[in-house]
Design an enzyme around this catalytic site. Structure first.
Site, PDB file in Angstrom:
ATOM      1  N   PHE A 139      54.141  79.603  42.877  1.00  0.00           N
ATOM      2  CA  PHE A 139      53.538  79.247  41.588  1.00  0.00           C
ATOM      3  C   PHE A 139      53.859  77.790  41.285  1.00  0.00           C
ATOM      4  CE2 PHE A 139      53.370  78.538  37.049  1.00  0.00           C
ATOM      5  CZ  PHE A 139      52.125  79.059  36.740  1.00  0.00           C
ATOM      6  N   ASP A 226      59.671  72.076  44.599  1.00  0.00           N
ATOM      7  CA  ASP A 226      59.408  72.352  43.186  1.00  0.00           C
ATOM      8  C   ASP A 226      60.642  73.035  42.597  1.00  0.00           C
ATOM      9  OD1 ASP A 226      58.614  73.389  40.745  1.00  0.00           O
ATOM     10  OD2 ASP A 226      56.687  74.175  41.458  1.00  0.00           O
ATOM     11  N   LYS A 255      60.914  72.608  33.007  1.00  0.00           N
ATOM     12  CA  LYS A 255      61.543  73.668  32.195  1.00  0.00           C
ATOM     13  C   LYS A 255      62.899  73.333  31.556  1.00  0.00           C
ATOM     14  CE  LYS A 255      58.969  77.707  33.675  1.00  0.00           C
ATOM     15  NZ  LYS A 255      58.072  77.477  34.797  1.00  0.00           N
TER      16      LYS A 255
END
Ligand SMILES: *Cc1c(COP(=O)(O)O)cnc(C)c1O
Length: 404
Positions: A139, A226, A255
């Site tokens: 993702f 990532d 995040k």
């Protein structure tokens, strides 16, 4: 869509676009790992705003720093120097061992910048149609390019045509990676999460990370990791790939970096640090003083409070306790992850647990249908971890008995 959702979910409000199946809960405030809804009900927060609220809710020092910054300057634009960008970039460079940083505001933007870096890296060496290796279950976000890189047909459905130039392989299989790229001169980069988050909490093995690093060196590809979800101390190292003793060339973050203030960053090593020149990339909000202050203060608090060590200690405790409760039960598969990024996989869909846990005062999420995910604030205590287990384990046992 509706059939897959647990029955406690209500229709979206009429004026907010219907993009999330939301719980019928509205949170009004929080303190540490605890939040309260508008009716005064309290919840233990094991989701941390999806791995975002690194230092917990209402941390006094973060709040004071942000108040101070709001009273000075919130936004100035990248037409001017932003000294706090230099402060945060220098810190990220120190923690990662890489070279420089581009700031943006979200995870997908950080990944979008990484994809542009990889393509320009290719064009700069004469590759007209660069290709990037991506992974099953990955993702990377919901922009057109990042959803194309994502390995989940549900994220892609309805948004074709997808962006070209991706080669997809399974995780932790160096033979498949070599076979998929064999003799292909257009490959420029390998791009993956060190621990896949949304895909179901699947870690990349350390030896696989080392093998991919070696392959990227040998073939002159960029290794792009990532760390949007698994980075920023969550696993007990600043960045999850550091457990394997390697360094990427490009590392998107977001995040947890600002403890809730929107922020993204792409940290680049020497092979990627000078690919962009003025005019190649930009963003209006990225790197604004408020977001930078949030990042600087988040890292300062993490260091002062020893939150990396806490993530390991509390994460191990949580994992041990959950294993003790669930191990061997029919329908329980395994617990994956590291530190305070844990996924409990069951042999059956368990979306219903999200609402049941909330009714019992615990916030969690379920991802990839069968994986209970916990990514709480890194300040979670041992006692709070025990409380998580005391609420969650009976709910899982009950679910496993239903219709078994
Ligand atoms: C959440 C996430 C993203 C996307 O971040 P947004 O801020 O929602 O755009 C990208 N990559 C990973 C690994 C993520 O977990």
């Amino acid at each position: 869509m509706t059939a897959a959702l647990p029955d406690h979910i209500e229709a979206a409000s009429p004026h907010v676009m219907n993009t999330y199946g939301r719980l019928p809960i509205a949170l009004s405030h929080g303190q540490g790992c605890r939040v309260w809804d508008v009716n005064g009900k309290s919840y233990l927060d094991a989701l941390g705003g999806i791995a975002v609220n690194t230092v917990g809710h209402n941390h006094p020092q973060l709040v004071a720093a942000l108040r101070d910054q709001v009273g000075k300057i919130i936004h100035s634009s990248n037409y001017y120097h932003v000294p706090l960008q230099e402060t945060l970039a220098a810190k990220l460079v120190e923690l990662s061992g890489l070279e420089n940083v581009f700031f943006c505001s979200t995870g997908l933007e950080a990944n979008e910048a990484a994809l542009k870096l990889a393509r320009k890296f290719g064009h700069d060496k004469g590759i007209e149609r660069p290709e990037i290796v991506v992974y099953e279950k990955a993702f990377h976000g919901r922009s057109i390019a990042t959803l194309s890189a994502t390995g989940n047909p549900k994220v892609q459905a309805g948004f074709g045509p997808l962006v070209e130039g991706f080669i997809r392989v399974p995780i932790n299989n160096i033979g498949e990676l070599k076979a998929a790229t064999e003799g292909n001169p257009n490959v420029v980069a390998v791009f993956f999460e060190a621990i896949q988050g949304e895909g179901g909490v699947y870690p990349m093995d350390s030896d696989y990370l080392q093998q991919v690093r070696a392959l990227c060196d040998e073939r002159d590809w960029l290794l792009m990791i990532d760390e949007v979800q698994c980075g920023m101390g969550r696993t007990g190292k600043w960045f999850a790939h550091q457990w394997a003793g390697i360094k990427p060339d490009v590392m998107p973050l977001a995040k947890g970096l600002g403890s809730g203030v929107p922020i993204g960053a792409v940290v680049a090593g020497p092979r990627a640090a000078h690919i962009f020149a003025p005019g190649n990339h930009g963003t209006t909000f990225g790197g604004n003083p408020l977001a930078m202050r949030a990042g600087v203060e988040t890292i300062r608090i993490m260091e002062e409070e020893g939150l990396l060590a806490n993530a390991v200690m509390v994460g191990d405790h949580l994992r041990t306790a959950l294993t003790r409760e669930l191990g061997g039960l029919p329908g329980f598969k395994e617990i994956r992850g590291r530190g305070l990024m844990l996924g409990i996989e069951l042999a059956r869909p368990c979306g219903a647990l999200v609402g049941r846990a909330a009714e019992n005062g615990l916030l969690i999420s379920v991802t990839a249908d069968t994986v209970i995910r916990m990514v709480p604030s890194l300040i979670m205590t041992m006692a709070e971890a025990d409380e998580v287990v005391a609420i969650l384990a009976p709910l899982i046992k009950q679910l496993l008995q239903e219709g078994a």
